[in-house]
Design a protein around this motif. Sequence first.
Motif, mmCIF file in Angstrom:
data_model
loop_
_atom_site.group_PDB
_atom_site.id
_atom_site.type_symbol
_atom_site.label_atom_id
_atom_site.label_comp_id
_atom_site.label_asym_id
_atom_site.label_seq_id
_atom_site.Cartn_x
_atom_site.Cartn_y
_atom_site.Cartn_z
ATOM 1 N N THR A 37 46.940 63.466 2.810
ATOM 2 C CA THR A 37 47.265 63.858 4.181
ATOM 3 C C THR A 37 48.362 62.951 4.703
ATOM 4 O OG1 THR A 37 44.996 64.606 4.556
ATOM 5 C CG2 THR A 37 46.348 64.180 6.504
ATOM 6 N N GLU A 38 49.510 63.541 5.004
ATOM 7 C CA GLU A 38 50.619 62.755 5.547
ATOM 8 C C GLU A 38 50.318 62.390 6.991
ATOM 9 O OE1 GLU A 38 54.601 64.336 4.819
ATOM 10 O OE2 GLU A 38 53.670 65.662 3.331
ATOM 11 N N ALA A 39 50.791 61.210 7.394
ATOM 12 C CA ALA A 39 50.535 60.738 8.750
ATOM 13 C C ALA A 39 51.651 59.818 9.210
ATOM 14 C CB ALA A 39 49.205 59.994 8.815
ATOM 15 N N VAL A 40 51.824 59.763 10.516
ATOM 16 C CA VAL A 40 52.735 58.808 11.140
ATOM 17 C C VAL A 40 51.972 58.142 12.282
ATOM 18 C CG1 VAL A 40 54.901 58.493 12.377
ATOM 19 C CG2 VAL A 40 54.780 60.165 10.538
ATOM 20 N N PHE A 41 52.160 56.838 12.399
ATOM 21 C CA PHE A 41 51.531 56.019 13.433
ATOM 22 C C PHE A 41 52.656 55.469 14.304
ATOM 23 C CE2 PHE A 41 48.991 56.155 9.693
ATOM 24 C CZ PHE A 41 47.670 56.152 10.109
ATOM 25 N N PHE A 42 52.536 55.623 15.619
ATOM 26 C CA PHE A 42 53.588 55.222 16.556
ATOM 27 C C PHE A 42 53.070 54.209 17.552
ATOM 28 C CE2 PHE A 42 54.200 59.709 15.600
ATOM 29 C CZ PHE A 42 55.541 59.784 15.263
ATOM 30 N N GLU A 43 53.869 53.194 17.824
ATOM 31 C CA GLU A 43 53.574 52.304 18.938
ATOM 32 C C GLU A 43 53.809 53.088 20.227
ATOM 33 O OE1 GLU A 43 55.192 48.116 20.887
ATOM 34 O OE2 GLU A 43 56.031 48.805 19.004
ATOM 35 N N MET A 95 50.449 58.018 4.118
ATOM 36 C CA MET A 95 49.394 58.975 3.804
ATOM 37 C C MET A 95 48.042 58.334 4.089
ATOM 38 S SD MET A 95 49.529 59.013 -0.315
ATOM 39 C CE MET A 95 49.478 57.470 -1.236
ATOM 40 N N ILE A 96 47.125 59.172 4.516
ATOM 41 C CA ILE A 96 45.789 58.739 4.902
ATOM 42 C C ILE A 96 44.903 58.604 3.662
ATOM 43 C CG2 ILE A 96 43.690 59.457 6.157
ATOM 44 C CD1 ILE A 96 45.859 58.799 8.068
ATOM 45 N N GLY A 97 44.042 57.601 3.689
ATOM 46 C CA GLY A 97 42.896 57.563 2.816
ATOM 47 C C GLY A 97 43.050 57.057 1.405
ATOM 48 N N HIS A 98 44.141 56.481 1.041
ATOM 49 C CA HIS A 98 44.262 55.947 -0.309
ATOM 50 C C HIS A 98 43.873 54.481 -0.309
ATOM 51 C CE1 HIS A 98 46.186 59.027 -2.881
ATOM 52 N NE2 HIS A 98 46.291 59.601 -1.713
#
Length: 151
Positions: A46-52, A68-71
């Motif tokens: 699952t691709e993801a981006v985290f932003f301040e 990516m999530i969960g690895h």
Amino acid sequence: MKRVRKTFKAAGMHGFGAFTDFGTVVPELAGEFLKQLKANGSEPATEAVFFEPKRDDHHLEGYFFAGMIGHEEHPENMDRLDMQEQDYVTVRGSLGQIADLHRELSVWAAEQGYERDLETYIVETYHPAENGEEVEIYLPVIGQRTVDKHT
């Protein structure tokens, strides 16, 4: 739209830039991440981006993380991001409507009495769908404000 309590663990790459450039620099970093991931022989989960979050008008630059999530294991040239359990308000919809989804979720959260947590990353996860791609947005919240009905 709903409130959830979640923990995120991801492998990926850190970035930094002007909030006004996030629409360009974040997808560029995500593309670079996917290129390196494939070069290492890995397939994205699952691709993801985290932003301040942007705290105010004077806060002009911020950090972000594409991955990516969960690895649990990640390639050597990638960073690890472990976010502790946190309350979020969330919504899922078409990637083409991402700006509207953010706006509607922010309005809904305020109407429900949730206070935004401006010290924790906003999270977007991306999911294949029949008609393109969907995004799930997680806005961190501290909790609900209490309203005194007697004043």
